[in-house]
Design an enzyme around this catalytic site. Structure first.
Site, mmCIF file in Angstrom:
data_model
loop_
_atom_site.group_PDB
_atom_site.id
_atom_site.type_symbol
_atom_site.label_atom_id
_atom_site.label_comp_id
_atom_site.label_asym_id
_atom_site.label_seq_id
_atom_site.Cartn_x
_atom_site.Cartn_y
_atom_site.Cartn_z
ATOM 1 N N ALA A 74 0.986 -0.732 0.179
ATOM 2 C CA ALA A 74 -0.626 -0.303 0.321
ATOM 3 C C ALA A 74 0.726 1.623 0.045
ATOM 4 C CB ALA A 74 -1.254 -0.299 0.998
ATOM 5 N N TYR A 141 9.151 9.988 -3.795
ATOM 6 C CA TYR A 141 9.005 9.190 -4.023
ATOM 7 C C TYR A 141 9.906 8.028 -3.995
ATOM 8 C CZ TYR A 141 7.536 4.500 -5.745
ATOM 9 O OH TYR A 141 7.119 3.465 -5.826
ATOM 10 N N LEU A 190 3.104 4.743 -18.619
ATOM 11 C CA LEU A 190 3.004 4.598 -19.452
ATOM 12 C C LEU A 190 2.025 4.226 -20.808
ATOM 13 C CD1 LEU A 190 4.556 6.287 -21.884
ATOM 14 C CD2 LEU A 190 6.272 4.559 -22.036
HETATM 15 N N1 UDP Z 1 6.231 8.866 -19.655
HETATM 16 C C1 UDP Z 1 5.718 9.440 -20.747
HETATM 17 N N2 UDP Z 1 4.237 10.139 -20.558
HETATM 18 C C2 UDP Z 1 3.309 9.098 -20.174
HETATM 19 C C3 UDP Z 1 4.171 8.463 -18.932
HETATM 20 C C4 UDP Z 1 5.168 8.339 -19.243
HETATM 21 O O1 UDP Z 1 6.766 10.000 -21.826
HETATM 22 O O2 UDP Z 1 2.460 9.840 -20.640
HETATM 23 C C5 UDP Z 1 7.501 7.970 -19.344
HETATM 24 C C6 UDP Z 1 7.862 9.243 -18.020
HETATM 25 O O3 UDP Z 1 8.412 9.857 -18.082
HETATM 26 C C7 UDP Z 1 9.201 7.633 -17.708
HETATM 27 C C8 UDP Z 1 9.135 6.185 -18.454
HETATM 28 O O4 UDP Z 1 7.619 7.146 -19.305
HETATM 29 O O5 UDP Z 1 10.157 7.983 -18.442
HETATM 30 C C9 UDP Z 1 7.996 5.821 -17.869
HETATM 31 O O6 UDP Z 1 7.146 6.619 -16.701
HETATM 32 P P1 UDP Z 1 5.797 5.487 -16.015
HETATM 33 O O7 UDP Z 1 5.209 6.529 -15.008
HETATM 34 O O8 UDP Z 1 5.013 4.814 -16.595
HETATM 35 O O9 UDP Z 1 6.423 4.573 -14.556
HETATM 36 P P2 UDP Z 1 7.095 5.517 -13.527
HETATM 37 O O10 UDP Z 1 8.867 4.786 -13.595
HETATM 38 O O11 UDP Z 1 7.361 6.906 -13.092
HETATM 39 O O12 UDP Z 1 7.301 4.125 -12.160
#
Ligand code: UDP
Length: 329
Positions: A74, A141, A190
């Protein structure tokens, strides 16, 4: 074993609950359903709905259900939001976890499996990232997860708590039968966003940053299947029999995949063209994160069933195509 799965109605937690049942364990779920979904749990799985801040209730639950081990999923997990609203993360991911741990000690429960993250490493000096790589998070985070790791070490020394902290890379995919999958609200990840764009539920997808020092200019991430992750959580149980065990494992496939490659993989499996908008970098994003997970493979016998982005998005597609609106609200 009787296992309390905190956050068991969430994305990774719900996949773990299914695997616990399949392995013959008895999961009990505690989830405040702020982000979790009742529908992610099979009928008959006990669900208790309250906050970890109610420490006395957590302690009562641990005793009443004769819990032997706690898994803690969580947490809030939005890197960008943690930068703009850090207190939300310090309270929920930090303080709430401390309540859980104090309730566990009070109830005499001394086995703990914790969801940590590759975000604890910040911008790695060397790749792939091993468990020995320096931890220097660049967003709240990652910092809150590292804070809990450090608290766990001290609690293990002082009170004999045995714990495993799994540093996840990017959890992705869905159960192979398509019954449960990824459904965040708001969605910021993403892969699900790419499926929304492919399915016409969003007009486009933004790529955050195309000027990174990577082969195609977009960030590199290590996508690891949610069921591969879950299996490691159960494989570690025998190691937690030793009092004071303090274990850290990276969980990733070791394969870097760029944001553009992710979008291409979703286009390929869906057969739809996705409109891409190139946007500025998202604060808090390291350019490249990928794992050396040989420690988990060696010590836990952990194997990776979904080694590449195509096999992972194929499972996600099964879920998204059957549940285009997610679990529904
Ligand atoms: N990302 C992106 N567009 C989006 C969401 C995410 O380009 O709409 C990129 C984000 O900047 C990172 C990668 O996708 O480089 C993975 O991001 P995500 O939020 O999926 O996971 P995180 O790595 O933050 O846990």
């Amino acid at each position: 074993m009787n296992v309390l799965v905190v956050g068991g109605a969430g994305y990774i937690g719900s996949h773990c609950v299914r695997q616990l049942i399949a392995a013959g364990h008895r999961p009990v779920v505690l989830d405040n359903l702020v982000y979790g979904h009742r529908a992610a749990l099979a009928p008959g799985v006990p669900l208790h709905e309250f906050n970890l801040g109610d420490e006395a209730a957590v302690e009562r639950l641990l005793r009443a259900e004769r819990i032997e081990l706690v898994m803690h999923f969580a947490a809030y997990c939005y890197v960008g939001e943690s930068v703009t609203d850090p207190l939300k993360y310090y309270f929920n991911n930090g303080v709430a976890t401390l309540h859980l741990l104090r309730a566990m000690l009070a109830a005499g429960v001394k086995k703990f499996v914790f969801s940590s993250t590759c975000a604890t490493y910040g911008v790695p000096a060397a790749l792939p990232i091993t468990e020995q790589s320096p931890q220097a998070p660049i967003n709240p985070y990652g910092q809150t997860k590292l804070d809990v790791e450090n608290a766990l070490k001290a609690i293990a020394r002082a009170h004999g708590l045995s714990f495993a902290a799994f540093r996840y890379f990017n959890a992705a995919g869905a159960a192979e039968d398509g019954a449960i999958g990824e459904d965040h609200s708001p969605e910021t990840h993403l892969i699900p966003l790419a499926f929304d764009a492919a399915g016409g539920r969003r007009p486009q997808i933004e790529i955050f940053g195309t000027d990174y020092p990577t082969p195609d200019g977009t960030c590199l991430r290590d996508y690891v299947h949610v069921d591969d992750l879950s299996r490691a959580h159960i494989a570690v149980f025998p190691k937690l029999a030793a009092p004071g065990a303090a274990l850290f494992y990276n969980l990733g496939t070791g394969r870097p995949t760029s944001n553009r490659e992710v979008i291409r993989a979703v286009e390929k499996i869906t057969g739809s063209k996705i409109k891409i908008v190139e946007s500025p970098r998202r604060p808090g994003d390291p350019p490249a994160l990928y794992a050396d997970s040989t420690k988990a493979q060696r010590e836990l016998g952990w194997t990776i069933k979904f080694p590449d982005i195509d096999s992972i998005v194929a499972t996600a597609w099964k879920w998204h195509s059957a549940h285009p609106g997610g679990y529904g609200r």
